[in-house]
Design a protein around this motif. Structure first.
Motif, short mmCIF file in Angstrom:
data_model
loop_
_atom_site.label_atom_id
_atom_site.label_comp_id
_atom_site.label_asym_id
_atom_site.label_seq_id
_atom_site.Cartn_x
_atom_site.Cartn_y
_atom_site.Cartn_z
N GLN A 177 -41.48 -31.48 52.40
CA GLN A 177 -40.68 -30.29 52.08
C GLN A 177 -39.49 -30.69 51.21
O GLN A 177 -38.35 -30.75 51.67
CB GLN A 177 -40.19 -29.64 53.38
CG GLN A 177 -41.30 -29.22 54.30
CD GLN A 177 -40.78 -28.74 55.65
OE1 GLN A 177 -39.67 -29.08 56.06
NE2 GLN A 177 -41.58 -27.96 56.35
N PRO A 178 -39.75 -31.01 49.94
CA PRO A 178 -38.65 -31.43 49.06
C PRO A 178 -37.64 -30.30 48.87
O PRO A 178 -37.99 -29.13 48.78
CB PRO A 178 -39.37 -31.75 47.74
CG PRO A 178 -40.65 -30.95 47.80
CD PRO A 178 -41.04 -30.93 49.24
N HIS A 179 -36.36 -30.68 48.85
CA HIS A 179 -35.29 -29.72 48.66
C HIS A 179 -34.82 -29.76 47.21
O HIS A 179 -34.72 -30.82 46.60
CB HIS A 179 -34.12 -30.03 49.60
CG HIS A 179 -34.48 -29.90 51.05
ND1 HIS A 179 -34.53 -28.69 51.70
CD2 HIS A 179 -34.84 -30.82 51.97
CE1 HIS A 179 -34.89 -28.87 52.95
NE2 HIS A 179 -35.09 -30.16 53.14
N HIS A 180 -34.50 -28.61 46.66
CA HIS A 180 -34.14 -28.53 45.25
C HIS A 180 -32.67 -28.18 45.04
O HIS A 180 -32.20 -28.16 43.92
CB HIS A 180 -35.02 -27.49 44.54
CG HIS A 180 -36.48 -27.83 44.58
ND1 HIS A 180 -37.02 -28.85 43.84
CD2 HIS A 180 -37.50 -27.30 45.30
CE1 HIS A 180 -38.32 -28.93 44.08
NE2 HIS A 180 -38.64 -28.00 44.97
N GLN A 181 -31.96 -27.88 46.12
CA GLN A 181 -30.55 -27.59 45.93
C GLN A 181 -29.77 -28.89 45.73
O GLN A 181 -30.24 -29.97 46.06
CB GLN A 181 -29.97 -26.81 47.12
CG GLN A 181 -29.91 -27.60 48.42
CD GLN A 181 -31.15 -27.40 49.27
OE1 GLN A 181 -32.24 -27.18 48.74
NE2 GLN A 181 -30.99 -27.47 50.57
N ALA A 182 -28.55 -28.76 45.21
CA ALA A 182 -27.72 -29.93 44.96
C ALA A 182 -27.41 -30.63 46.28
O ALA A 182 -27.07 -29.97 47.27
CB ALA A 182 -26.43 -29.53 44.26
N PRO A 183 -27.55 -31.96 46.35
CA PRO A 183 -27.24 -32.68 47.59
C PRO A 183 -25.74 -32.70 47.85
O PRO A 183 -24.94 -32.46 46.94
CB PRO A 183 -27.77 -34.09 47.31
CG PRO A 183 -27.68 -34.23 45.81
CD PRO A 183 -27.99 -32.86 45.27
N ILE A 184 -25.37 -32.97 49.10
CA ILE A 184 -23.96 -33.10 49.41
C ILE A 184 -23.39 -34.27 48.62
O ILE A 184 -24.12 -35.17 48.21
CB ILE A 184 -23.74 -33.32 50.92
CG1 ILE A 184 -24.51 -34.55 51.41
CG2 ILE A 184 -24.12 -32.10 51.70
CD1 ILE A 184 -24.32 -34.85 52.86
N SER A 185 -22.10 -34.27 48.40
CA SER A 185 -21.50 -35.24 47.50
C SER A 185 -21.47 -36.64 48.11
O SER A 185 -21.44 -36.80 49.34
CB SER A 185 -20.07 -34.81 47.15
OG SER A 185 -19.23 -34.93 48.27
N PHE A 186 -21.45 -37.63 47.24
CA PHE A 186 -21.31 -39.00 47.68
C PHE A 186 -19.93 -39.21 48.30
O PHE A 186 -19.76 -40.05 49.19
CB PHE A 186 -21.50 -39.94 46.48
CG PHE A 186 -21.87 -41.35 46.86
CD1 PHE A 186 -23.09 -41.63 47.45
CD2 PHE A 186 -20.99 -42.40 46.64
CE1 PHE A 186 -23.44 -42.92 47.80
CE2 PHE A 186 -21.33 -43.70 46.99
CZ PHE A 186 -22.55 -43.96 47.57
N GLU A 187 -18.96 -38.42 47.86
CA GLU A 187 -17.62 -38.50 48.43
C GLU A 187 -17.64 -38.19 49.92
O GLU A 187 -16.96 -38.86 50.71
CB GLU A 187 -16.70 -37.52 47.70
CG GLU A 187 -15.28 -37.46 48.26
CD GLU A 187 -14.40 -36.49 47.50
OE1 GLU A 187 -13.25 -36.29 47.95
OE2 GLU A 187 -14.84 -35.95 46.47
N ARG A 188 -18.41 -37.18 50.30
CA ARG A 188 -18.49 -36.83 51.72
C ARG A 188 -19.09 -37.96 52.53
O ARG A 188 -18.66 -38.24 53.66
CB ARG A 188 -19.30 -35.55 51.89
CG ARG A 188 -19.42 -35.09 53.34
CD ARG A 188 -20.16 -33.77 53.43
NE ARG A 188 -20.60 -33.50 54.79
CZ ARG A 188 -21.40 -32.50 55.14
NH1 ARG A 188 -21.83 -31.66 54.21
NH2 ARG A 188 -21.77 -32.33 56.38
N ALA A 189 -20.08 -38.63 51.97
CA ALA A 189 -20.71 -39.75 52.67
C ALA A 189 -19.71 -40.88 52.88
O ALA A 189 -19.61 -41.45 53.98
CB ALA A 189 -21.91 -40.25 51.88
N LEU A 190 -18.94 -41.23 51.85
CA LEU A 190 -17.97 -42.31 51.97
C LEU A 190 -16.85 -41.93 52.94
O LEU A 190 -16.36 -42.77 53.70
CB LEU A 190 -17.39 -42.64 50.59
CG LEU A 190 -18.38 -43.24 49.58
CD1 LEU A 190 -17.71 -43.41 48.22
CD2 LEU A 190 -18.92 -44.58 50.07
N THR A 191 -16.43 -40.66 52.92
CA THR A 191 -15.40 -40.20 53.84
C THR A 191 -15.89 -40.29 55.28
O THR A 191 -15.13 -40.66 56.19
CB THR A 191 -15.00 -38.75 53.51
OG1 THR A 191 -14.52 -38.69 52.16
CG2 THR A 191 -13.93 -38.25 54.45
N THR A 192 -17.14 -39.94 55.51
CA THR A 192 -17.73 -40.04 56.85
C THR A 192 -17.75 -41.47 57.34
O THR A 192 -17.44 -41.76 58.51
CB THR A 192 -19.15 -39.45 56.86
OG1 THR A 192 -19.09 -38.06 56.52
CG2 THR A 192 -19.81 -39.61 58.22
#
Length: 308
Positions: A177-192
């Motif tokens: 089930q590939p998703h086509h919307q924009a992924p969450i930002s890399f910034e959010r990943a680093l902040t987490t």
């Protein structure tokens, strides 16, 4: 680049993931336990480090005794008391190891041998089992593109197994089930990661870093302030124009689609230059923060690349 002579790892098909495929790396982890050289020394082509991120923890200060290493003298205490004092250290026995596992859409690509996402999963499994073998606690943040799945560090078998099982589930669901919307930002990943990781963690970023932008540089610096950070990039030869194909092919990043003429040297050169520019930027960021940077290809077996 040709993969005619390459054999897929046991239980692997190069596209989907299965439990047996990733469990196999548990037996490989012993290759990098002391007194063997470290995995990172192998990846980086160096030989001075003998353990995965092992260090020394400060224990106490006591008055200098004959035979103490003069390099360990605490000059502040010595000056204050008028008597020489020595810093004592104990070997770090356990630390949290946190994997950032990127499973966003750009990783689901492979032109010759494996999907980048599959190669990344193999590396994640190896790191998880190696951390357990060294009695470190292993956890992960899995980036699905839609959400960040947090797996707290554990020092038991359930740590690697939990990561592997979640990794398999998410990976194979993304294929179906590939998703086509924009992924969450890399910034959010680093902040987490900054929020989740206790000080003194070993943080290993497993990604192709296609979402990494200059503004994320400061977040890498924050991570590095109290932790050891490593960047491991996964790449495919086609991304820098290396291919034996000499025709026109339609390519897409899920948002835009275009036709590329791989018979054109100019097309291949443009791809190579773009890839190299991103590599240079990533290496510059890593160097500026004292972060190790290494790259793993999806075009050959992981263990073959590690062992040469």
């Amino acid at each position: 680049m040709s993969n005619e002579t390459l054999t897929l790892p046991d239980y692997a098909n190069g596209v989907t993931l299965c439990l047996e495929e990733l469990l196999a790396y548990k037996q490989q982890a012993v290759r990098w336990l002391p007194p063997a050289k470290s995995l990172w020394a192998t990846v980086l082509g160096q030989h001075q480090s003998r353990q995965l991120g092992r260090g020394m923890d400060f224990a106490e200060v006591r008055q200098y005794q004959a035979g103490d290493d003069i390099r360990s003298i605490d000059w502040r205490v010595t000056a204050r008391t008028g008597k020489p004092h020595t810093k004592l250290f104990t070997e770090e026995k356990e630390k949290p190891v946190m994997l950032y596992i990127d499973l966003t859409r750009s990783l689901f690509f492979g032109s010759t041998y494996l999907l980048k996402s599959v190669q990344l999963a193999h590396m994640a499994s190896l790191l998880a089992w190696l951390s357990l073998a060294q009695k470190d606690r292993i956890g992960a943040v899995i980036d699905t593109g839609d959400a960040l799945l947090e797996l707290r560090p554990s020092n038991r078998n359930q740590g690697p197994l939990g990561i592997i099982q979640q990794l398999i589930t998410v990976h194979n669901q993304r294929l179906e089930q590939p998703h086509h919307q924009a992924p969450i930002s890399f910034e959010r990943a680093l902040t987490t990661l900054n929020r989740l990781c206790p000080k003194g963690s070993e943080i290993i970023l497993l990604s192709d870093f296609t979402r990494f932008e200059p503004q994320h540089d400061a977040l890498i610096g924050q991570l590095r302030q109290h932790n050891r950070v490593r960047m491991v990039q996964f790449w495919d030869p086609l991304e820098h124009g290396t291919t034996n194909f000499r025709g026109v092919e339609q390519v897409s990043d899920s948002f835009t689609t275009q036709w590329l003429d791989f018979a054109s040297k100019q097309t291949r050169t443009v791809l190579a230059n773009s890839f190299q520019a991103r590599q240079d930027a990533l290496k510059s960021t890593a160097l500026s923060h004292g972060v190790s940077f290494s790259a793993i290809s999806s075009a050959s077996p992981l263990l073959q690349q590690l062992f040469g």
